[in-house]
Design an enzyme around this catalytic site. Structure first.
Site, short mmCIF file in Angstrom:
data_model
loop_
_atom_site.label_atom_id
_atom_site.label_comp_id
_atom_site.label_asym_id
_atom_site.label_seq_id
_atom_site.Cartn_x
_atom_site.Cartn_y
_atom_site.Cartn_z
CG ASP A 30 22.03 -17.35 -16.67
OD1 ASP A 30 21.31 -16.87 -17.30
OD2 ASP A 30 22.24 -18.41 -16.57
CG ASP A 31 21.13 -12.26 -19.81
OD1 ASP A 31 21.96 -11.39 -19.73
OD2 ASP A 31 20.33 -12.48 -20.69
CE LYS A 87 22.51 -20.78 -19.36
NZ LYS A 87 21.39 -20.56 -18.35
CG ASP A 101 20.60 -18.31 -23.58
OD1 ASP A 101 20.14 -19.08 -24.52
OD2 ASP A 101 19.91 -17.84 -22.60
CB SER A 154 21.46 -22.66 -25.37
OG SER A 154 21.57 -22.29 -24.24
NE ARG A 180 17.91 -26.25 -20.89
CZ ARG A 180 17.40 -24.90 -20.77
NH1 ARG A 180 17.98 -23.89 -20.57
NH2 ARG A 180 16.21 -24.93 -21.18
CG ASP A 215 14.92 -21.13 -20.34
OD1 ASP A 215 15.81 -21.95 -20.91
OD2 ASP A 215 14.82 -19.89 -20.37
#
Length: 440
Positions: free
Chosen positions: A84-85, A160, A162, A194, A219, A223
Site C-alpha cells: 500500500d502507501d 490500487k 487512491d 477509489s 471503494r 476506510d
C-alpha cells in the site's frame, strides 16, 4: 488472461462469460480478489531503524509471502500480496520514473515481485490519481503512461489507485485513462479504484456504468478502522444503500467494503466471525490486513474457513442483500449455486447487533426467507460444520445468535426429476424476486 476459477454447470459458465463481456475487458477478478494487504495493520510505518519487524519494507512483504504459503492461506485461495502507501521515495528520478525507497526496498520492486511470483502468488502495488499519494509521495498525474509501463515492467498484477490530492470531478476521465494505460501495457493487472467514494464525499453522483466498465473493484465508503464500530458502519452503509450498490457487482467488477481486520486488536471473536460472514454475503474482496506472524489460531481458522470462502467466491457473482432488520436482528441472504430449475441455492446470515449480553433466538421458515424449492434444501451451518439434512420450505429453522455475532447457513437447492428433464431457469432480479421476508 489470468486463470479463471472453475465455472460450474452450464448456466454458471454462461454467467462467467457474460462477466468477461460486460465488465472491465481484462478478463480478471471474475471472483472477488483474495490476498493480504499491508495498510490497516501496518499503515505508514517507515521507521525501520527502531521497528525493523513492522516497517513498510521488502522484508515485511517477503515474510508475509512466505507465511501465506506455509500457513495454508494460499491453499485456501489468498493469492495477492499487496503493497500500500509509503513504499516510494519522495521524488521521482531525473527521468520522471517512480523510485522505491532505497533503504527499505533495496532490491527494488521487480525483485520483490519476482519473489512473490516464485511462491506461486501475485503482486499488488499502490498509487494515487493525484499530485501525491495520501501520505505525500508522488502521484500518477502527469505520468499515467509511464507509471503503467513501470508497473508492467516490474511484474505487477494488481494496482490500487487512491484519490487523495485529486479533484473528484476529474476522476470520470482520470481513472478510465489510467485503466486504459494499464491495459495498453499488455500485462494483465487487476484495477482497484477509489473513484466513487471520493465523488460521494464531494456530493457528486458517481457514474457506475463507467466505473463498472473501467474498474475491477472500487471503494464506496470510509476506510475501515480497527474497531467494531467501523465494521458496523460499513455493514449499515451497504444495507442502507443496497438498492444502488448491489446491481453494480458481478464477475469482473466488485464493490469493495475494504479490508478484513480479523486477528488484529479491535474485534472480538464473535465480531470477527460476523465480518467474515457478511463480507462473503456481499461478494466482497477478501484482503486480510493482519500480522500473520502473531495471529491467534481461532482467528486464522475464521480466515481459512473454506466453506465461507466458497460462498464469497461463488461464480454467479450476485451480491447479497439485507432482507430483514428489526430490534437489532438482521438477516442477510445471497443467491449462490447450485441452481435447480428456477430455484437458486442461498447463503443466509443471521446477525445479532444487540449488546444485551445474552444470545438471541431467531426463528423463521425457509419459505419466509424466499426459499421455495418444493424439493427442499440441504442446510448446513458453515461455522459449526453441522449438516441439518434436507429441509422443506415449510420447515421453521431456529438459530441462536450471540451478541455481535452471526450464524451463517448454506441452503443448497435439491434437484427433482422434472427439473433435470427440463432445465429451465427464470431470470433473477436481486431487487424484485426473493429478497422479501414476511414478518410475523
Amino acid at each position: 488472461m489470468a486463470s479463471v476459477k472453475s465455472c460450474v454447470w452450464t448456466a454458471v459458465g454462461i454467467l462467467c462469460l457474460l462477466g468477461q463481456i460486460l465488465g472491465l475487458d481484462n478478463g480478471l477478478a471474475l471472483t472477488p480478489p483474495m490476498g493480504w494487504l499491508a495498510w490497516e495493520r501496518f499503515r505508514c510505518n517507515t521507521d525501520c531503524k527502531n521497528d525493523p519487524d513492522n516497517c513498510i519494507s521488502d522484508r515485511l512483504f517477503r515474510t508475509m509471502t512466505d507465511i501465506l504459503v506455509s500457513e495454508g492461506y494460499a491453499a485456501a485461495g489468498y493469492e495477492y500480496i499487496n503493497v500500500d502507501d509509503c513504499w516510494l521515495e519522495r521524488e521521482r528520478d531525473p527521468r520522471g520514473k517512480l523510485v522505491p525507497d532505497r533503504e527499505r526496498f533495496p532490491y527494488g520492486m521487480k525483485s520483490l515481485a519476482d519473489y512473490v511470483h516464485s511462491k506461486g502468488l501475485k503482486f499488488g502495488i499502490y498509487e494515487d490519481y493525484g499530485n501525491f499519494t495520501c501520505a505525500g509521495y508522488p502521484g500518477v498525474v502527469g505520468h499515467l503512461a509511464g507509471d503503467a509501463a513501470t508497473f508492467a515492467a516490474w511484474g505487477v498484477d494488481y494496482v490500487k489507485l487512491d484519490g487523495c490530492y485529486a479533484l473528484p470531478a476529474d476522476m470520470d476521465q482520470g481513472y478510465p485513462d489510467f485503466g486504459r494505460q494499464l491495459n495498453l501495457t499488455g500485462r494483465q493487472m487487476v484495477y482497484s479504484c477509489s473513484w466513487p467514494v471520493y465523488q460521494i464525499y464531494a456530493g457528486l453522483q458517481p457514474n457506475f456504468s463507467s466505473i463498472i466498465e473501467h474498474c475491477n473493484l472500487w471503494r464506496n465508503f470510509d476506510d475501515i478502522q480497527d474497531s467494531w464500530a467501523s465494521v458496523e458502519s460499513i455493514i449499515d452503509y451497504y444495507g442502507n444503500h443496497q438498492d444502488v450498490i448491489v446491481p453494480n457487482a458481478g464477475p469482473g467488477h466488485w464493490n469493495d467494503p475494504d479490508m478484513l481486520i480479523i486477528g488484529n486488536f479491535g474485534l472480538s471473536y464473535e465480531q470477527s466471525k460476523t465480518q467474515f460472514a457478511i463480507w462473503a454475503i456481499l461478494a466482497a474482496p477478501l484482503l486480510m490486513s493482519v500480522d500473520l506472524r502473531t495471529i491467534r489460531p481461532e482467528y486464522k481458522a475464521i480466515l481459512q474457513n473454506r466453506k465461507i470462502i466458497e460462498v464469497d467466491q461463488d461464480p454467479l457473482g450476485i451480491q447479497g442483500r439485507r432482507i430483514y432488520k428489526h430490534r437489532g436482528i438482521e438477516i442477510w441472504s445471497r443467491p449462490i449455486i447450485p441452481i435447480q430449475g428456477q430455484y437458486y441455492s442461498y447463503a443466509v446470515a443471521f446477525v445479532n447487533r444487540r449488546t444485551d449480553g445474552t444470545p438471541s433466538d431467531v426463528a423463521v421458515t425457509l419459505r419466509e426467507l424466499g426459499l421455495n424449492n418444493p424439493s427442499g434444501y440441504r442446510v448446513e451451518d458453515l461455522y459449526e460444520d453441522v449438516d441439518y439434512g434436507v429441509l422443506s420450505p415449510q420447515t421453521k429453522i431456529k438459530v441462536k445468535v450471540n451478541p455481535s455475532g452471526v450464524v451463517i447457513l448454506r441452503a443448497d437447492a435439491q434437484p427433482s426429476f422434472a427439473y433435470n428433464a427440463i432445465p429451465t431457469r427464470t431470470p433473477y432480479s436481486p431487487l424484485n424476486d426473493v429478497f422479501r421476508l414476511t414478518k410475523k
